[in-house]
Design an enzyme around this catalytic site. Sequence first.
Site, PDB file in Angstrom:
ATOM      1  N   GLY A  15     -18.185  40.066  -4.307  1.00  0.00           N
ATOM      2  CA  GLY A  15     -17.954  39.008  -5.292  1.00  0.00           C
ATOM      3  C   GLY A  15     -16.951  39.446  -6.343  1.00  0.00           C
ATOM      4  O   GLY A  15     -17.136  40.450  -7.019  1.00  0.00           O
ATOM      5  N   GLY A  17     -16.112  37.810  -9.104  1.00  0.00           N
ATOM      6  CA  GLY A  17     -16.287  37.107 -10.379  1.00  0.00           C
ATOM      7  C   GLY A  17     -16.247  38.089 -11.538  1.00  0.00           C
ATOM      8  O   GLY A  17     -15.783  39.221 -11.398  1.00  0.00           O
ATOM      9  N   PHE A  18     -16.772  37.651 -12.668  1.00  0.00           N
ATOM     10  CA  PHE A  18     -16.718  38.504 -13.864  1.00  0.00           C
ATOM     11  C   PHE A  18     -17.446  39.839 -13.654  1.00  0.00           C
ATOM     12  O   PHE A  18     -16.955  40.887 -14.057  1.00  0.00           O
ATOM     13  CB  PHE A  18     -17.339  37.766 -15.050  1.00  0.00           C
ATOM     14  CG  PHE A  18     -16.523  36.611 -15.532  1.00  0.00           C
ATOM     15  CD1 PHE A  18     -15.354  36.831 -16.259  1.00  0.00           C
ATOM     16  CD2 PHE A  18     -16.891  35.303 -15.263  1.00  0.00           C
ATOM     17  CE1 PHE A  18     -14.586  35.782 -16.715  1.00  0.00           C
ATOM     18  CE2 PHE A  18     -16.123  34.242 -15.710  1.00  0.00           C
ATOM     19  CZ  PHE A  18     -14.973  34.474 -16.437  1.00  0.00           C
ATOM     20  N   GLY A  19     -18.622  39.797 -13.018  1.00  0.00           N
ATOM     21  CA  GLY A  19     -19.417  41.014 -12.838  1.00  0.00           C
ATOM     22  C   GLY A  19     -18.757  42.003 -11.881  1.00  0.00           C
ATOM     23  O   GLY A  19     -18.615  43.186 -12.191  1.00  0.00           O
ATOM     24  N   GLU A 175     -19.061  19.642 -21.351  1.00  0.00           N
ATOM     25  CA  GLU A 175     -17.615  19.836 -21.452  1.00  0.00           C
ATOM     26  C   GLU A 175     -16.867  18.874 -20.545  1.00  0.00           C
ATOM     27  O   GLU A 175     -15.819  18.322 -20.915  1.00  0.00           O
ATOM     28  CB  GLU A 175     -17.265  21.298 -21.154  1.00  0.00           C
ATOM     29  CG  GLU A 175     -17.894  22.224 -22.206  1.00  0.00           C
ATOM     30  CD  GLU A 175     -17.486  23.676 -22.090  1.00  0.00           C
ATOM     31  OE1 GLU A 175     -17.187  24.289 -23.136  1.00  0.00           O
ATOM     32  OE2 GLU A 175     -17.466  24.214 -20.975  1.00  0.00           O
ATOM     33  N   ALA A 320     -20.824  34.337 -18.318  1.00  0.00           N
ATOM     34  CA  ALA A 320     -19.831  35.376 -18.056  1.00  0.00           C
ATOM     35  C   ALA A 320     -20.174  36.682 -18.785  1.00  0.00           C
ATOM     36  O   ALA A 320     -20.038  37.772 -18.222  1.00  0.00           O
ATOM     37  CB  ALA A 320     -18.443  34.883 -18.467  1.00  0.00           C
ATOM     38  N   GLN A 321     -20.623  36.582 -20.031  1.00  0.00           N
ATOM     39  CA  GLN A 321     -20.933  37.777 -20.817  1.00  0.00           C
ATOM     40  C   GLN A 321     -21.988  38.653 -20.148  1.00  0.00           C
ATOM     41  O   GLN A 321     -21.851  39.866 -20.081  1.00  0.00           O
ATOM     42  CB  GLN A 321     -21.427  37.375 -22.219  1.00  0.00           C
ATOM     43  CG  GLN A 321     -20.320  37.222 -23.232  1.00  0.00           C
ATOM     44  CD  GLN A 321     -19.488  38.499 -23.360  1.00  0.00           C
ATOM     45  OE1 GLN A 321     -19.998  39.619 -23.291  1.00  0.00           O
ATOM     46  NE2 GLN A 321     -18.196  38.336 -23.511  1.00  0.00           N
TER      47      GLN A 321
END
Lengths: 419, 419
Positions: A15, A17-19, A175, A320-321
Amino acid sequence: MSEPPAGVPHVLVVGAGFGGLRCVRALAHAPVRLTLVDRTNHHLFQPMLYEVATSVLGANEIAAATRHLFRHQRNVAVHMTGIERVDLAAKCAFDGEGRATRYDWLVLAPGVVTDYFGHADWAEHAPGLKSLDDALVVRRRVLMAFERAEITPDPAARRALLTFVIVGAGATGVELAGAIGELANFTLRHDFRAIDPREAQVLLLDAGERVLPSFAPSLSARARRDLERLGVTVRTGVRVGDIGPGFVVAGDERIATEATIWSAGTRGAPLLGTLGTPLDRQGRAIVGPDGALPGHPEVFVVGDAAHVEDARFGTLPGVAQVAMQMGTHAARCIRADLDARPRRAFAYFDKGQLAVIGRGHAVLQVGPVRLAGFPAWIAWALVHVTFLIGFRNRVITMLEWARTYFFHRRAGRVIVGGD
Amino acid sequence: MSEPPAGVPHVLVVGAGFGGLRCVRALAHAPVRLTLVDRTNHHLFQPMLYEVATSVLGANEIAAATRHLFRHQRNVAVHMTGIERVDLAAKCAFDGEGRATRYDWLVLAPGVVTDYFGHADWAEHAPGLKSLDDALVVRRRVLMAFERAEITPDPAARRALLTFVIVGAGATGVELAGAIGELANFTLRHDFRAIDPREAQVLLLDAGERVLPSFAPSLSARARRDLERLGVTVRTGVRVGDIGPGFVVAGDERIATEATIWSAGTRGAPLLGTLGTPLDRQGRAIVGPDGALPGHPEVFVVGDAAHVEDARFGTLPGVAQVAMQMGTHAARCIRADLDARPRRAFAYFDKGQLAVIGRGHAVLQVGPVRLAGFPAWIAWALVHVTFLIGFRNRVITMLEWARTYFFHRRAGRVIVGGD
């Protein structure tokens, strides 16, 4: 597939993604060989996906080729393929074509998939918003609804075409609803002749009591007012009973609509089901204090695919954090293992949360600090531009935004592909 | 569909390419109602399509929502639908759903479609490059070939994946081959671990004697040398006999390839066949000196869908300049008709032609002037940026280009959609 040179341990990261990205970066100087595997070729700035769906930004603006990001990190190979199954006993992961990759450490960051609570047939009529392809589908449906309304003389058919239903009032739903409200009331204002885009109805539905439930109630109330100012009709405490071609059933009401978007639920990626370790009710893998699977210290699960209990914050949210901090933490554990030092437990540092509601309005919550309106929006703009550093020229993105937000222009409202 | 107010004559323009757009703009202050119909929602800067196909630019950079371009021109309505048939006697055009639109004047600018010379089955294996969707298909195939090569250990399979075949060495084929050569030799250089992208073979095939046959022979020779410098193998005088899954037969040779692109032929849009007026061998409508159909002065065909004989230049080529000038001329004829003045004949003003071959190299021909190399490339860059004014922020586009051409970066190499 690439077998690491003998003697050099192999870390497989699933993956991008962010991680996953943070984990690979944090191991740049570790004595390991890394393989980063993802079923797409790009890292995606997922929090801005709703901006692609509503034509504020192009796909290129929020995504970057993963291998390009790591072109100078020589200890990582990037493979575009989907991992479908992990054999924990054999320390081996398998892709869809049966290719096997052995690992010494495995970092699973496969993310989540849209969940329809047992109604898989709703997917066709109410796309989710997790990938670039999703965003282009949503964009196409939203823009096509306006296009078809312009050439549809029948008032009832036209009304259905100009009704947009968003199910789920978390950050994505809020959003998205705000951005569609902006589109109808400002961006498209001068563009049609037979219809007035301001006639469009944007409905935001949620079974819960308030929008943005992860924020303080005062901010939820403010976000709701900001949405209503943009012409969005917010209905909370309403359960969606059915979704089909051209309609949504909400409570007792049948709403005629040609564009429904689902942002109500997610589940951990199906891959997690092949581990044979405990999952929570949302299909996320339950991990220990160090982020590793119970009984398998060599396997970490990071990001929204993980169920993590934090001493201070409880179950951590899929943002995300959390993913970035868990990714970095997994890398630290691997470095500790390499040095034969003990691992530390993962401790989340809360940098707060933000949601934006159309142009110039946002809500921000960092610990005890609560901000709303334009100051929060400025904070949002700064945070997002900062995140974009590295995979996107910051100047270009800022110019794009300036243009969109100050001139209400979205010249690139391009429809590609067929449904 | 929208019937114009009684008494105000109605001009129906089919196609939002260069010709249609110019015609609509030139009638902004005429006492007519205009309807501009296109099957896509955007005007496309077609000469730059190969840059989207090779990830130099995003789709948004070369396309703009047509109705947005005309939001302040109140006498035009934009309809997104495809016109399938025209009934000249009834002065009526029909879309795919049978909706009829009456006209007083009709301006047909439907463009061309990719032509496989009777081998429709080749389309699946060798996409053309006429639309944004085409460009995204080509991008996906080219980038996926590199991705798959990286995880394919078998040398023969890997060689096929790294062989790119472009059929047809006109401007599109030459520019595409140059851009793929750049991609393999520079942009992707550091991005892979198992393969060296410079091993990629780019083959440009043409049945004719030289590349860029519309240019002077000296410029063709220069373009060929520039292509070879980028590692492109140019084979002229070679006929393609078959195209299938994983192969192209060129002359006596069977080439194993997973990415073939067709830029060898086009035909006038099928709509022209419903007119019942004479077409040329490439299916283009033959028009008279004023650009109107013989016997139907109220119907113009403009752009590459038209076969126009010019006194000085012979049969005009299917390029943007011809389309724009014909579009403007059709508008002038309509204004003359409104004023009961006689029409003038169309006279083409040749602004020259340009083709670019990778970074910093181009060929330029304007009348007797011939330029090659960097000076021609600067001319190309200026001309293209100038064209982009109005539907794209010039500053952003120039920054994008600067980044791409000077740093060889194409961060947004995003693959979207499935084949």
